[in-house]
Design a protein around this motif. Structure first.
Motif, PDB file in Angstrom:
ATOM      1  N   ARG A  86       0.835  -1.213   0.000  1.00 10.27           N
ATOM      2  CA  ARG A  86       0.000   0.000   0.000  1.00 10.27           C
ATOM      3  C   ARG A  86       0.866   1.257   0.000  1.00 10.27           C
ATOM      4  O   ARG A  86       0.657   2.172  -0.806  1.00 10.27           O
ATOM      5  CB  ARG A  86      -0.906  -0.016   1.229  1.00 10.27           C
ATOM      6  N   ASP A  87       1.837   1.297   0.880  1.00  2.00           N
ATOM      7  CA  ASP A  87       2.677   2.488   0.983  1.00  2.00           C
ATOM      8  C   ASP A  87       3.507   2.703  -0.282  1.00  2.00           C
ATOM      9  O   ASP A  87       3.712   3.848  -0.710  1.00  2.00           O
ATOM     10  CB  ASP A  87       3.603   2.360   2.195  1.00  2.00           C
ATOM     11  N   ALA A  88       3.975   1.598  -0.884  1.00  2.00           N
ATOM     12  CA  ALA A  88       4.774   1.722  -2.101  1.00  2.00           C
ATOM     13  C   ALA A  88       3.943   2.256  -3.262  1.00  2.00           C
ATOM     14  O   ALA A  88       4.412   3.087  -4.054  1.00  2.00           O
ATOM     15  CB  ALA A  88       5.386   0.369  -2.464  1.00  2.00           C
ATOM     16  N   LEU A  89       2.691   1.805  -3.375  1.00  2.00           N
ATOM     17  CA  LEU A  89       1.813   2.299  -4.435  1.00  2.00           C
ATOM     18  C   LEU A  89       1.473   3.773  -4.215  1.00  2.00           C
ATOM     19  O   LEU A  89       1.458   4.571  -5.163  1.00  2.00           O
ATOM     20  CB  LEU A  89       0.533   1.460  -4.499  1.00  2.00           C
ATOM     21  N   ARG A  90       1.209   4.138  -2.975  1.00  3.90           N
ATOM     22  CA  ARG A  90       0.885   5.537  -2.690  1.00  3.90           C
ATOM     23  C   ARG A  90       2.097   6.439  -2.959  1.00  3.90           C
ATOM     24  O   ARG A  90       1.954   7.539  -3.512  1.00  3.90           O
ATOM     25  CB  ARG A  90       0.414   5.693  -1.250  1.00  3.90           C
ATOM     26  N   ALA A  91       3.273   5.965  -2.594  1.00  4.00           N
ATOM     27  CA  ALA A  91       4.477   6.757  -2.853  1.00  4.00           C
ATOM     28  C   ALA A  91       4.704   6.919  -4.352  1.00  4.00           C
ATOM     29  O   ALA A  91       5.088   8.008  -4.818  1.00  4.00           O
ATOM     30  CB  ALA A  91       5.686   6.091  -2.194  1.00  4.00           C
ATOM     31  N   ALA A  92       4.458   5.853  -5.111  1.00  2.18           N
ATOM     32  CA  ALA A  92       4.621   5.930  -6.565  1.00  2.18           C
ATOM     33  C   ALA A  92       3.631   6.926  -7.159  1.00  2.18           C
ATOM     34  O   ALA A  92       3.975   7.709  -8.055  1.00  2.18           O
ATOM     35  CB  ALA A  92       4.441   4.554  -7.189  1.00  2.18           C
ATOM     36  N   ALA A  93       2.381   6.902  -6.665  1.00  3.87           N
ATOM     37  CA  ALA A  93       1.384   7.850  -7.146  1.00  3.87           C
ATOM     38  C   ALA A  93       1.796   9.281  -6.831  1.00  3.87           C
ATOM     39  O   ALA A  93       1.638  10.189  -7.651  1.00  3.87           O
ATOM     40  CB  ALA A  93       0.027   7.526  -6.530  1.00  3.87           C
ATOM     41  N   ASP A  94       2.351   9.485  -5.644  1.00  5.23           N
ATOM     42  CA  ASP A  94       2.819  10.827  -5.269  1.00  5.23           C
ATOM     43  C   ASP A  94       3.942  11.295  -6.189  1.00  5.23           C
ATOM     44  O   ASP A  94       4.106  12.499  -6.429  1.00  5.23           O
ATOM     45  CB  ASP A  94       3.301  10.836  -3.818  1.00  5.23           C
ATOM     46  N   ASP A  95       4.729  10.346  -6.697  1.00  9.40           N
ATOM     47  CA  ASP A  95       5.829  10.681  -7.609  1.00  9.40           C
ATOM     48  C   ASP A  95       5.352  10.902  -9.045  1.00  9.40           C
ATOM     49  O   ASP A  95       6.164  11.199  -9.929  1.00  9.40           O
ATOM     50  CB  ASP A  95       6.880   9.560  -7.601  1.00  9.40           C
ATOM     51  N   GLY A  96       4.054  10.703  -9.291  1.00  6.19           N
ATOM     52  CA  GLY A  96       3.508  10.909 -10.634  1.00  6.19           C
ATOM     53  C   GLY A  96       3.503   9.686 -11.515  1.00  6.19           C
ATOM     54  O   GLY A  96       3.239   9.782 -12.720  1.00  6.19           O
ATOM     55  N   THR A  97       3.757   8.512 -10.935  1.00  9.15           N
ATOM     56  CA  THR A  97       3.748   7.279 -11.728  1.00  9.15           C
ATOM     57  C   THR A  97       2.327   6.915 -12.127  1.00  9.15           C
ATOM     58  O   THR A  97       1.397   7.018 -11.327  1.00  9.15           O
ATOM     59  CB  THR A  97       4.357   6.120 -10.914  1.00  9.15           C
ATOM     60  N   ARG A  98       2.156   6.477 -13.350  1.00  9.00           N
ATOM     61  CA  ARG A  98       0.854   5.992 -13.822  1.00  9.00           C
ATOM     62  C   ARG A  98       0.617   4.606 -13.235  1.00  9.00           C
ATOM     63  O   ARG A  98       1.482   3.734 -13.299  1.00  9.00           O
ATOM     64  CB  ARG A  98       0.843   5.948 -15.350  1.00  9.00           C
ATOM     65  N   ILE A  99      -0.582   4.380 -12.676  1.00  6.66           N
ATOM     66  CA  ILE A  99      -0.914   3.090 -12.082  1.00  6.66           C
ATOM     67  C   ILE A  99      -2.211   2.592 -12.719  1.00  6.66           C
ATOM     68  O   ILE A  99      -3.211   3.306 -12.767  1.00  6.66           O
ATOM     69  CB  ILE A  99      -1.089   3.191 -10.555  1.00  6.66           C
ATOM     70  N   PRO A 108      -7.195  -4.260  -4.889  1.00  6.18           N
ATOM     71  CA  PRO A 108      -6.000  -3.812  -4.170  1.00  6.18           C
ATOM     72  C   PRO A 108      -5.646  -2.359  -4.448  1.00  6.18           C
ATOM     73  O   PRO A 108      -5.161  -1.655  -3.558  1.00  6.18           O
ATOM     74  CB  PRO A 108      -4.903  -4.776  -4.649  1.00  6.18           C
ATOM     75  N   LEU A 109      -5.898  -1.887  -5.662  1.00  5.78           N
ATOM     76  CA  LEU A 109      -5.643  -0.478  -5.935  1.00  5.78           C
ATOM     77  C   LEU A 109      -6.593   0.392  -5.118  1.00  5.78           C
ATOM     78  O   LEU A 109      -6.183   1.426  -4.563  1.00  5.78           O
ATOM     79  CB  LEU A 109      -5.798  -0.193  -7.433  1.00  5.78           C
ATOM     80  N   ALA A 110      -7.843  -0.029  -5.016  1.00  2.38           N
ATOM     81  CA  ALA A 110      -8.812   0.725  -4.214  1.00  2.38           C
ATOM     82  C   ALA A 110      -8.429   0.746  -2.742  1.00  2.38           C
ATOM     83  O   ALA A 110      -8.686   1.725  -2.031  1.00  2.38           O
ATOM     84  CB  ALA A 110     -10.210   0.127  -4.381  1.00  2.38           C
ATOM     85  N   ALA A 111      -7.803  -0.335  -2.279  1.00  2.40           N
ATOM     86  CA  ALA A 111      -7.414  -0.427  -0.868  1.00  2.40           C
ATOM     87  C   ALA A 111      -6.367   0.615  -0.483  1.00  2.40           C
ATOM     88  O   ALA A 111      -6.180   0.896   0.702  1.00  2.40           O
ATOM     89  CB  ALA A 111      -6.891  -1.827  -0.558  1.00  2.40           C
ATOM     90  N   THR A 112      -5.702   1.210  -1.462  1.00  2.00           N
ATOM     91  CA  THR A 112      -4.728   2.255  -1.172  1.00  2.00           C
ATOM     92  C   THR A 112      -5.398   3.597  -0.898  1.00  2.00           C
ATOM     93  O   THR A 112      -4.754   4.518  -0.396  1.00  2.00           O
ATOM     94  CB  THR A 112      -3.763   2.448  -2.350  1.00  2.00           C
ATOM     95  N   GLY A 113      -6.687   3.715  -1.273  1.00  4.97           N
ATOM     96  CA  GLY A 113      -7.387   4.985  -1.157  1.00  4.97           C
ATOM     97  C   GLY A 113      -7.189   5.905  -2.342  1.00  4.97           C
ATOM     98  O   GLY A 113      -7.804   6.972  -2.415  1.00  4.97           O
TER      99      GLY A 113
END
Length: 312
Positions: A86-99, A108-113
């Motif tokens: 969860r934290d790794a996906l959120r950090a990637a989103a904060d960095d502008g990575t497309r998910i 699982p993507l929804a579980a990140t919020g």
């Protein structure tokens, strides 16, 4: 060259995992260079993929520097998401990575919020569960994929391939995407707004509801020309009361329910009979072939002829 990190969660669905790897690996630019490099990433070195065990070359550090992260579906989409993932996906989103998520990878993507307040899709069989589990997400079960810019979600397995081709088109243009589609023996023209082919033999009848006898009567009289007044007369009530009860118990108006039931019956006839589109439209109660074609396409996203070619 773009870097794509494919996340391998425990009990990952093999097809969802292999789809982006195959599609992106085969993508070639006009000068012959590869368009993507692939990283298979996981929290642990080995991942249970059901019929086999997968060894992931990358840990979650593989998200660093990736242009895109793919979240495939898992056999248990409601399983808790590991905090580290969860934290790794959120950090990637904060960095502008497309998910992007494939099929029930939306869970699982929804579980990140990250999807809160956004429109998203998943396989139509899991859409009600997604909506109930994550009420802050606007779940649309009737499309192949949803593109929110940096966050994308797709429906079933084939729709995951559609989404991959869509991202290739965004990255490199239609010519490169068309070449990737040909290598995958896949049409490029299926757009995200096309409806998922949701298979339901009959319009739903709430069992035990006061409307059940009326809904069964409507199901048996789809070919008749029925007005709101006709339906109210059969129910022995006023049109205003009828509309209120329908909204309470089915979530739609009487005529909306009737139209959907007619389209479902038309789907069955298109799949199982050689009857012409015009004859089927008349059989299920549409006053003209044009009205039938318009209603069918608005409901399913494709024309009756296209639907027949796909499923007959």
């Amino acid at each position: 060259m773009h870097t794509v990190a494919v996340l391998a969660l425990d009990r990952v669905i093999p097809f969802d995992l292999s789809t982006p790897i195959e599609v992106f690996t085969r993508t070639r630019l006009p000068d012959g260079r590869p368009g993507y490099r692939i990283r298979v990433c996981a929290e642990q070195p080995e991942v249970d993929a059901g019929s086999f065990t997968l060894r992931a070359p990358w840990g979650l550090e593989g998200f660093k520097g990736a242009d895109t992260i793919i979240v495939p579906g898992t056999a248990d989409p409601t399983a808790p998401l590991a905090p580290a993932v969860r934290d790794a996906l959120r950090a990637a989103a904060d960095d502008g990575t497309r998910i992007a998520s494939l099929c029930v990878g939306t869970f699982p993507l929804a579980a990140t919020g990250l999807l809160d307040g956004l429109r998203a899709t998943t396989h139509w069989m899991a859409s009600d569960l997604l909506a109930a589990t994550y009420p802050d997400i606007e779940v649309d079960p009737n499309v192949l994929y949803v593109d929110n810019g940096r966050l994308l979600t797709s429906a079933g397995a084939a729709a995951g391939l559609d989404l991959c081709l869509h991202m290739i088109r965004r990255d490199y243009g239609s010519a490169v995407a068309a070449d990737a589609a040909r290598l995958s023996v896949m049409p490029l023209e299926r757009e995200g707004g096309q409806a998922q082919f949701i298979v339901q033999n009959h319009a739903p009848t709430p069992r035990g509801s006061t409307l059940e006898p009326l809904l069964l009567w409507l199901q048996g009289n789809l070919g008749s020309e029925l007005s709101l007044a006709d339906i109210a007369a059969q129910a022995g009530t006023s049109t205003r009361t009828l509309i209120r009860r329908f909204r309470e118990q089915t979530g739609s108006t009487p005529l909306q329910w009737l139209h959907r039931a007619r389209v479902r019956q038309a789907q069955h006839l298109l799949e199982t009979t050689p009857h012409s589109v015009e004859r089927i439209g008349a059989q299920v109660g549409f006053g003209s072939p044009t009205a039938f074609r318009d209603r069918f396409k608005r409901t399913t996203g494709v024309s009756p002829h296209t639907y027949r070619r796909t499923f007959s």
